[in-house]
Design a protein around this motif. Sequence first.
Motif, PDB file in Angstrom:
ATOM      1  N   VAL A 195       5.807  43.506 -43.985  1.00  0.00           N
ATOM      2  CA  VAL A 195       6.493  42.226 -43.816  1.00  0.00           C
ATOM      3  C   VAL A 195       5.986  41.536 -42.557  1.00  0.00           C
ATOM      4  O   VAL A 195       5.723  42.181 -41.540  1.00  0.00           O
ATOM      5  N   ALA A 196       5.800  40.226 -42.648  1.00  0.00           N
ATOM      6  CA  ALA A 196       5.570  39.365 -41.487  1.00  0.00           C
ATOM      7  C   ALA A 196       6.780  38.440 -41.399  1.00  0.00           C
ATOM      8  O   ALA A 196       7.249  37.927 -42.424  1.00  0.00           O
ATOM      9  N   LEU A 197       7.298  38.232 -40.200  1.00  0.00           N
ATOM     10  CA  LEU A 197       8.592  37.550 -40.085  1.00  0.00           C
ATOM     11  C   LEU A 197       8.605  36.619 -38.883  1.00  0.00           C
ATOM     12  O   LEU A 197       8.107  36.975 -37.801  1.00  0.00           O
ATOM     13  N   SER A 198       9.171  35.414 -39.063  1.00  0.00           N
ATOM     14  CA  SER A 198       9.340  34.469 -37.964  1.00  0.00           C
ATOM     15  C   SER A 198      10.698  33.784 -38.094  1.00  0.00           C
ATOM     16  O   SER A 198      11.187  33.559 -39.206  1.00  0.00           O
ATOM     17  N   VAL A 199      11.314  33.486 -36.956  1.00  0.00           N
ATOM     18  CA  VAL A 199      12.639  32.857 -36.917  1.00  0.00           C
ATOM     19  C   VAL A 199      12.585  31.668 -35.963  1.00  0.00           C
ATOM     20  O   VAL A 199      12.066  31.785 -34.844  1.00  0.00           O
ATOM     21  N   GLU A 200      13.111  30.542 -36.408  1.00  0.00           N
ATOM     22  CA  GLU A 200      13.254  29.366 -35.546  1.00  0.00           C
ATOM     23  C   GLU A 200      14.739  29.058 -35.414  1.00  0.00           C
ATOM     24  O   GLU A 200      15.438  28.883 -36.425  1.00  0.00           O
ATOM     25  N   ILE A 201      15.238  29.028 -34.188  1.00  0.00           N
ATOM     26  CA  ILE A 201      16.677  28.879 -33.931  1.00  0.00           C
ATOM     27  C   ILE A 201      16.929  27.597 -33.150  1.00  0.00           C
ATOM     28  O   ILE A 201      16.325  27.378 -32.099  1.00  0.00           O
ATOM     29  N   GLU A 202      17.801  26.760 -33.679  1.00  0.00           N
ATOM     30  CA  GLU A 202      18.326  25.608 -32.960  1.00  0.00           C
ATOM     31  C   GLU A 202      19.832  25.832 -32.812  1.00  0.00           C
ATOM     32  O   GLU A 202      20.621  25.388 -33.637  1.00  0.00           O
ATOM     33  N   PRO A 203      20.244  26.537 -31.760  1.00  0.00           N
ATOM     34  CA  PRO A 203      21.650  26.957 -31.654  1.00  0.00           C
ATOM     35  C   PRO A 203      22.597  25.847 -31.237  1.00  0.00           C
ATOM     36  O   PRO A 203      23.808  25.972 -31.409  1.00  0.00           O
ATOM     37  N   GLY A 204      22.070  24.776 -30.654  1.00  0.00           N
ATOM     38  CA  GLY A 204      22.948  23.703 -30.202  1.00  0.00           C
ATOM     39  C   GLY A 204      23.561  23.953 -28.841  1.00  0.00           C
ATOM     40  O   GLY A 204      24.408  23.185 -28.397  1.00  0.00           O
ATOM     41  N   LEU A 205      23.164  25.014 -28.159  1.00  0.00           N
ATOM     42  CA  LEU A 205      23.654  25.343 -26.823  1.00  0.00           C
ATOM     43  C   LEU A 205      22.661  26.283 -26.170  1.00  0.00           C
ATOM     44  O   LEU A 205      21.900  26.969 -26.859  1.00  0.00           O
ATOM     45  N   PRO A 206      22.599  26.312 -24.841  1.00  0.00           N
ATOM     46  CA  PRO A 206      21.612  27.181 -24.175  1.00  0.00           C
ATOM     47  C   PRO A 206      21.906  28.651 -24.408  1.00  0.00           C
ATOM     48  O   PRO A 206      23.062  29.067 -24.501  1.00  0.00           O
ATOM     49  N   LEU A 207      20.820  29.440 -24.504  1.00  0.00           N
ATOM     50  CA  LEU A 207      20.959  30.860 -24.782  1.00  0.00           C
ATOM     51  C   LEU A 207      20.603  31.693 -23.560  1.00  0.00           C
ATOM     52  O   LEU A 207      19.708  31.356 -22.783  1.00  0.00           O
ATOM     53  N   LYS A 208      21.305  32.816 -23.440  1.00  0.00           N
ATOM     54  CA  LYS A 208      21.022  33.781 -22.379  1.00  0.00           C
ATOM     55  C   LYS A 208      19.904  34.729 -22.799  1.00  0.00           C
ATOM     56  O   LYS A 208      19.056  35.117 -21.997  1.00  0.00           O
ATOM     57  N   SER A 209      19.895  35.115 -24.099  1.00  0.00           N
ATOM     58  CA  SER A 209      18.892  36.067 -24.573  1.00  0.00           C
ATOM     59  C   SER A 209      18.755  35.983 -26.083  1.00  0.00           C
ATOM     60  O   SER A 209      19.671  35.561 -26.789  1.00  0.00           O
ATOM     61  N   VAL A 210      17.562  36.391 -26.570  1.00  0.00           N
ATOM     62  CA  VAL A 210      17.300  36.568 -28.004  1.00  0.00           C
ATOM     63  C   VAL A 210      16.666  37.946 -28.145  1.00  0.00           C
ATOM     64  O   VAL A 210      15.588  38.197 -27.594  1.00  0.00           O
ATOM     65  N   THR A 211      17.333  38.862 -28.849  1.00  0.00           N
ATOM     66  CA  THR A 211      16.862  40.244 -28.942  1.00  0.00           C
ATOM     67  C   THR A 211      16.978  40.758 -30.369  1.00  0.00           C
ATOM     68  O   THR A 211      17.689  40.191 -31.204  1.00  0.00           O
ATOM     69  N   SER A 212      16.274  41.859 -30.618  1.00  0.00           N
ATOM     70  CA  SER A 212      16.377  42.557 -31.896  1.00  0.00           C
ATOM     71  C   SER A 212      16.505  44.048 -31.630  1.00  0.00           C
ATOM     72  O   SER A 212      15.587  44.653 -31.067  1.00  0.00           O
ATOM     73  N   PRO A 213      17.619  44.672 -32.027  1.00  0.00           N
ATOM     74  CA  PRO A 213      17.747  46.124 -31.864  1.00  0.00           C
ATOM     75  C   PRO A 213      16.958  46.913 -32.886  1.00  0.00           C
ATOM     76  O   PRO A 213      16.833  48.130 -32.773  1.00  0.00           O
ATOM     77  N   SER A 214      16.384  46.232 -33.894  1.00  0.00           N
ATOM     78  CA  SER A 214      15.696  46.936 -34.976  1.00  0.00           C
ATOM     79  C   SER A 214      14.179  46.851 -34.880  1.00  0.00           C
ATOM     80  O   SER A 214      13.478  47.752 -35.339  1.00  0.00           O
ATOM     81  N   HIS A 215      13.645  45.774 -34.300  1.00  0.00           N
ATOM     82  CA  HIS A 215      12.202  45.556 -34.271  1.00  0.00           C
ATOM     83  C   HIS A 215      11.778  45.033 -32.895  1.00  0.00           C
ATOM     84  O   HIS A 215      12.550  44.365 -32.204  1.00  0.00           O
ATOM     85  N   ALA A 216      10.540  45.297 -32.548  1.00  0.00           N
ATOM     86  CA  ALA A 216       9.947  44.687 -31.357  1.00  0.00           C
ATOM     87  C   ALA A 216       9.583  43.249 -31.699  1.00  0.00           C
ATOM     88  O   ALA A 216       8.917  42.988 -32.705  1.00  0.00           O
ATOM     89  N   ILE A 217      10.045  42.283 -30.893  1.00  0.00           N
ATOM     90  CA  ILE A 217       9.800  40.874 -31.179  1.00  0.00           C
ATOM     91  C   ILE A 217       9.237  40.167 -29.953  1.00  0.00           C
ATOM     92  O   ILE A 217       9.372  40.635 -28.822  1.00  0.00           O
ATOM     93  N   THR A 218       8.617  39.031 -30.202  1.00  0.00           N
ATOM     94  CA  THR A 218       8.145  38.132 -29.150  1.00  0.00           C
ATOM     95  C   THR A 218       8.943  36.845 -29.252  1.00  0.00           C
ATOM     96  O   THR A 218       9.060  36.271 -30.345  1.00  0.00           O
ATOM     97  N   VAL A 219       9.502  36.384 -28.126  1.00  0.00           N
ATOM     98  CA  VAL A 219      10.384  35.218 -28.120  1.00  0.00           C
ATOM     99  C   VAL A 219       9.790  34.141 -27.223  1.00  0.00           C
ATOM    100  O   VAL A 219       9.315  34.429 -26.119  1.00  0.00           O
ATOM    101  N   SER A 220       9.817  32.892 -27.695  1.00  0.00           N
ATOM    102  CA  SER A 220       9.386  31.754 -26.893  1.00  0.00           C
ATOM    103  C   SER A 220      10.399  30.629 -27.060  1.00  0.00           C
ATOM    104  O   SER A 220      11.136  30.583 -28.044  1.00  0.00           O
TER     105      SER A 220
END
Length: 677
Positions: free
Chosen positions: A240-265
């Motif tokens: 699997v190749a996977l990408s996520v784009e998040i527009e939360p509507g408020l500032p975030l403290k962190s974006v993490t995954s307990p299941s996979h190693a991810i890169t966040v920008s």
Amino acid sequence: MHARETRKPRLFRPRPAPAQPLVWLYLVATLVLALVFALAPARASEFDPEPDPEPEGLQMKIGDEWVATLAMDTTVDMQVRGLLAEVTVRQTYRNDASEWREGRYLLPLPENGAVGALTLRVGDRLIVGEIREKAEAEAIYQAAAASGQRASLVSQNRPNLFQTRVANIGPGEEVEIEVRYWQPVAFRDGAFSLHLPLTLTPRYEGTREAAGLLDPASRPAALPVADEAIVRSGALPPTVALSVEIEPGLPLKSVTSPSHAITVSAEGSTYRATLANLVDASDRDFLLRWEPVPSRAPRSAVFTDTLDGESFAMLMLVPPTLPVAPLPRELILVIDNSGSMSGASMEQAIEAADRALSRLRPGDRFNVVRFDDSFELLFPDAVAAEPGNVARARSFVRSLQAEGGTEMLPALRAALAGRAPAGYLRQVVLATDAAIGNEDELLRLIEAERGESRLFPVGIGSAPNGHFLRKAAEAGRGTQTLVRNVEEVTEVMDGLLAKLDRPAMRDITLAWPGAAEMHPARVPDLYEGEVLQVVARVENLQGTVAVSGLRPQPWTRQLKLSGGSAVPAPGIGRLWARARIDTLEDAMRRGEKESEMRAQIVDTALRHGLVSRYTSLVAVDKTPARPAGEAMGSSQVMNATPEGSLQFAQGSMGWLRELLLALAMALASFLLLRGRA
């Protein structure tokens, strides 16, 4: 330099070597016993198994053998806007064989996902799927396949399992299938999260006696079981190749995954996450969490949608929590030690149960139930949490081993039976991967026999059965928890047990302006860190909705359906339709007439374009692809074995593996006897 002696020293005087005839007698006796064990019927076998079980791996059948030839890749794109996620799953079927092929794949999706779009791409051709009643969609697909047309079909096996099929893949050709669904974002303990199943734990169907309580006509299709295969080429397991784009509507403290190693920008208010390895094995579920800046954590939100003249709203509310003195509890621990829990899952379950036992307070009561294809109560009735009783229970839990089938029903019935003394909260904690096929039967039991107990399912392993865990928590008026790995057991169980001490709100009601159809219709009790999250079809999007409950004093909050914090969000209507279908299926399980529920499910699914147990998505390319006269073979693309599980962890190893084990035991016995000779 002399060789170092590595043999263990003899601690006892050696006995004379047995006579040679006696050696052969031992060998023959051992071999006979081993063969009896190997050929005995497996207690954990599937109920009424198919005579030719579906294979495991990337294989197709050629003659009487399974050969790995069909390769497949999966790409997932997630677009998150507030509390709504739109997810696209693209699967590439590639035919490495020299003949035309049909591909099939069992696709796990979130249990609350609304599956509503299908496209088939071959080169520059794009074919868009249509939602049809299941029998009609199947007939369209079969006719297209027989006439040589490229076609694809997505049908529901269970609420969180879908089977995709694609016909007439030419030699060396690639066909891309795109499935799209909508999913609500969860908010709990101050963090948002999104869950995507990427594989499944094969389900145990139960014994004839247990399954007999369920109408065979209403049973879902049997799931594939593991079997031996002859692999003649280098096909790789699904990735699997996977990408996520998040527009939360408020500032975030962190974006993490307990299941996979991810890169966040981050770019402005948009956050992007991708797999650190770009491509990963699809052998465990994907979980993503994003935590808002503490001062900006939301207390309430409203999302609205208008579709074909109808109005829909999705409401989220975080109730306040008052500090209260914990009440004494009667804790009943139910531990799944069936074969599907083999490996890391069993270790997680043992650690979770041990942690729960270690947190019992003086004055609490408890009991432990373990089950595989039988069950056992540690004590005849719940006992006081005295040091001796707790020590005995922890020792019992530590001795558990995974084996046998998953007969959950008798164990769950025993756990729900009985009443706690006055003043006690009776809480049943169920640690399981829920690798069962009789979900409806178990949910009926929970609804009918729960009494004053509250059920708290704890999902164990890398790919637990999310549908059953969620519905069991709803029916048991509790909450579900997931344990992803052994390292997080302490944190998860401490959080769960602390949560059980602090109910946030009960007896919750919502008063909408005008008529409204809300799901879930009965809002469950909320515990600390949990939120109220409902979807509703409303007369209009004017006015306010009043939320009230007890915490333990009466509490009320008014939320506006337009203006203010209300945000338009296309897709809420589909989430409402998926929730309504869920409610209608619950009613059917409770005894409502299937004909009436079926008509309503079909109507809802067709109007909103959703896959359900009675509707499917079908796409057909009108241009024939396979030349007339050429036959089409069939290839079964199976899911990856869940991480940390054994390949035969359904409670039975299969007769060939058991025969090989028996022969290995016999050979080991022979070598041991020769060594002592």
